[in-house]
Design an enzyme around this catalytic site. Structure first.
Site, PDB file in Angstrom:
ATOM      1  N   ARG A   1     -43.169   1.323 -31.214  1.00 39.79           N
ATOM      2  CA  ARG A   1     -43.776   1.852 -32.439  1.00 39.79           C
ATOM      3  C   ARG A   1     -42.852   1.681 -33.640  1.00 39.79           C
ATOM      4  O   ARG A   1     -43.228   2.059 -34.746  1.00 39.79           O
ATOM      5  CB  ARG A   1     -44.063   3.349 -32.256  1.00 39.79           C
TER       6      ARG A   1
ATOM      7  N   ARG B   1     -50.467  10.796 -38.487  1.00 33.91           N
ATOM      8  CA  ARG B   1     -50.140   9.737 -37.526  1.00 33.91           C
ATOM      9  C   ARG B   1     -50.441   8.352 -38.115  1.00 33.91           C
ATOM     10  O   ARG B   1     -49.749   7.390 -37.853  1.00 33.91           O
ATOM     11  CB  ARG B   1     -50.924   9.951 -36.218  1.00 33.91           C
TER      12      ARG B   1
ATOM     13  N   LYS C   1     -56.940   1.595 -27.962  1.00 30.59           N
ATOM     14  CA  LYS C   1     -55.932   1.049 -27.036  1.00 30.59           C
ATOM     15  C   LYS C   1     -56.084   1.654 -25.637  1.00 30.59           C
ATOM     16  O   LYS C   1     -56.037   0.941 -24.646  1.00 30.59           O
ATOM     17  CB  LYS C   1     -54.504   1.315 -27.552  1.00 30.59           C
TER      18      LYS C   1
ATOM     19  N   ARG D   1     -62.792  12.661 -29.655  1.00 32.41           N
ATOM     20  CA  ARG D   1     -62.221  12.190 -28.380  1.00 32.41           C
ATOM     21  C   ARG D   1     -61.955  13.357 -27.423  1.00 32.41           C
ATOM     22  O   ARG D   1     -61.478  14.417 -27.831  1.00 32.41           O
ATOM     23  CB  ARG D   1     -60.907  11.473 -28.689  1.00 32.41           C
TER      24      ARG D   1
ATOM     25  N   ARG E   1     -56.946  16.741 -27.094  1.00 33.00           N
ATOM     26  CA  ARG E   1     -55.500  16.777 -27.321  1.00 33.00           C
ATOM     27  C   ARG E   1     -55.208  17.594 -28.575  1.00 33.00           C
ATOM     28  O   ARG E   1     -55.900  17.458 -29.579  1.00 33.00           O
ATOM     29  CB  ARG E   1     -54.971  15.350 -27.505  1.00 33.00           C
TER      30      ARG E   1
HETATM   31  P1  AMP Z   1     -50.245   8.436 -28.297  1.00 31.21           P
HETATM   32  O1  AMP Z   1     -50.779   9.065 -27.056  1.00 31.21           O
HETATM   33  O2  AMP Z   1     -49.787   7.011 -28.076  1.00 31.21           O
HETATM   34  O3  AMP Z   1     -51.174   8.562 -29.483  1.00 31.21           O
HETATM   35  O4  AMP Z   1     -48.906   9.244 -28.689  1.00 31.21           O
HETATM   36  C1  AMP Z   1     -48.968  10.623 -29.016  1.00 31.21           C
HETATM   37  C2  AMP Z   1     -47.691  11.031 -29.727  1.00 31.21           C
HETATM   38  O5  AMP Z   1     -46.560  10.815 -28.856  1.00 31.21           O
HETATM   39  C3  AMP Z   1     -47.359  10.258 -30.991  1.00 31.21           C
HETATM   40  O6  AMP Z   1     -48.051  10.762 -32.139  1.00 31.21           O
HETATM   41  C4  AMP Z   1     -45.852  10.448 -31.074  1.00 31.21           C
HETATM   42  O7  AMP Z   1     -45.532  11.750 -31.533  1.00 31.21           O
HETATM   43  C5  AMP Z   1     -45.413  10.361 -29.614  1.00 31.21           C
HETATM   44  N1  AMP Z   1     -45.108   8.982 -29.183  1.00 31.21           N
HETATM   45  C6  AMP Z   1     -45.777   8.219 -28.258  1.00 31.21           C
HETATM   46  N2  AMP Z   1     -45.200   7.011 -28.104  1.00 31.21           N
HETATM   47  C7  AMP Z   1     -44.139   6.995 -28.960  1.00 31.21           C
HETATM   48  C8  AMP Z   1     -43.162   6.023 -29.295  1.00 31.21           C
HETATM   49  N3  AMP Z   1     -43.174   4.793 -28.747  1.00 31.21           N
HETATM   50  N4  AMP Z   1     -42.215   6.362 -30.213  1.00 31.21           N
HETATM   51  C9  AMP Z   1     -42.189   7.572 -30.785  1.00 31.21           C
HETATM   52  N5  AMP Z   1     -43.088   8.531 -30.538  1.00 31.21           N
HETATM   53  C10 AMP Z   1     -44.065   8.258 -29.635  1.00 31.21           C
END
Ligand code: AMP
Length: 219
Positions: free
Chosen positions: A88, A171, A13, A127, A160
């Site tokens: 999400r 996740r 994404k 990554r 990260r």
């Molecule tokens: P990402 O960078 O999108 O993989 O997000 C990293 C982490 O941020 C996720 O594993 C969640 O802990 C949190 N996170 C990001 N977006 C959301 C969301 N829309 N709702 C809840 N937690 C989120």
């Protein structure tokens, strides 16, 4: 064009968002990035979110939705947006619809990138990201020109903390339970389009241009 990107962590994404925002001048909003910024600033919200993010769990809906609402309401009106990592949960999808109705900028296209778990683990553990420029690399598939540094900004690349195998599995489980059902939500609205997340983002680009043109004609 107002777009929502859906798909498991590591489906590509972020890389696709990078291409899309450059080609179509879209405003890229990643709730993961917004949360990481808050955590870095050590704001109240950042402190509340930290333990969830580190464990690979979802941050409570109210916190993320508030953060997104602030960002969307202050975003320039002329640009389309590209939401990455939100919604999400079903509750987030419903809050988003309400919020977008208020600002008269409904979602026009939901792009679903699908991908299997083994590939996701290989992608995520390799990554590396550039926090300032937002560029995403992979140690094997998409290495930077100079090892460890961003091609664009020259800043050091980081891994990260939640990009390790154990957290990725967590996740993914969270994704299957909470996020996958949203695919149906957008399918029911008639705006869902599927893409193969196993392909590299450059290979998806042409397909994407066609999808966006087709959707623009329908809107
Ligand atoms: P990402 O960078 O999108 O993989 O997000 C990293 C982490 O941020 C996720 O594993 C969640 O802990 C949190 N996170 C990001 N977006 C959301 C969301 N829309 N709702 C809840 N937690 C989120």
């Amino acid at each position: 064009m107002n777009i929502v990107l859906l798909g498991p962590p590591g489906a590509g994404k972020g890389s696709l968002a990078q291409l899309l925002k450059e080609e179509h001048s879209l405003l890229h909003i990643s709730t993961g990035d917004l949360l990481r910024e808050e955590m870095k600033k050590e704001s109240d919200l950042g402190k509340q979110a930290k333990s969830y993010v580190e464990k690979g769990e979802l941050v409570p809906d109210e916190l993320v939705t508030q953060l997104l609402a602030n960002k969307l309401k202050t975003a320039p009106k002329q640009a389309g947006y590209l939401l990455d990592g939100y919604p999400r949960t079903r509750a987030q999808a419903e809050s988003l619809d309400a919020l977008l109705k208020e600002i008269e900028r409904p979602v026009q296209l939901a792009l679903y990138l699908d991908c299997d778990l083994d590939l996701i683990i290989r992608r995520i553990t390799g990554r590396r990201v550039a926090p300032k420029s937002g560029r995403v690399y992979h140690i094997v598939n998409r290495p930077p020109k100079r090892e460890g540094f961003c091609d664009e900004s020259g800043e050091p690349l980081i891994q990260r903390p939640d990009d390790n195998e154990e957290t990725v599995r967590k996740r993914m489980a969270v994704y299957l339970e909470n996020t996958l059902p949203i695919v149906q939500y957008y399918e029911d609205q008639g705006i869902l389009r599927k893409m193969d997340g196993a392909k590299e983002s450059e290979d998806l680009q042409q397909e994407l241009v066609e999808l966006i043109d087709e959707q623009a004609r329908l809107n």
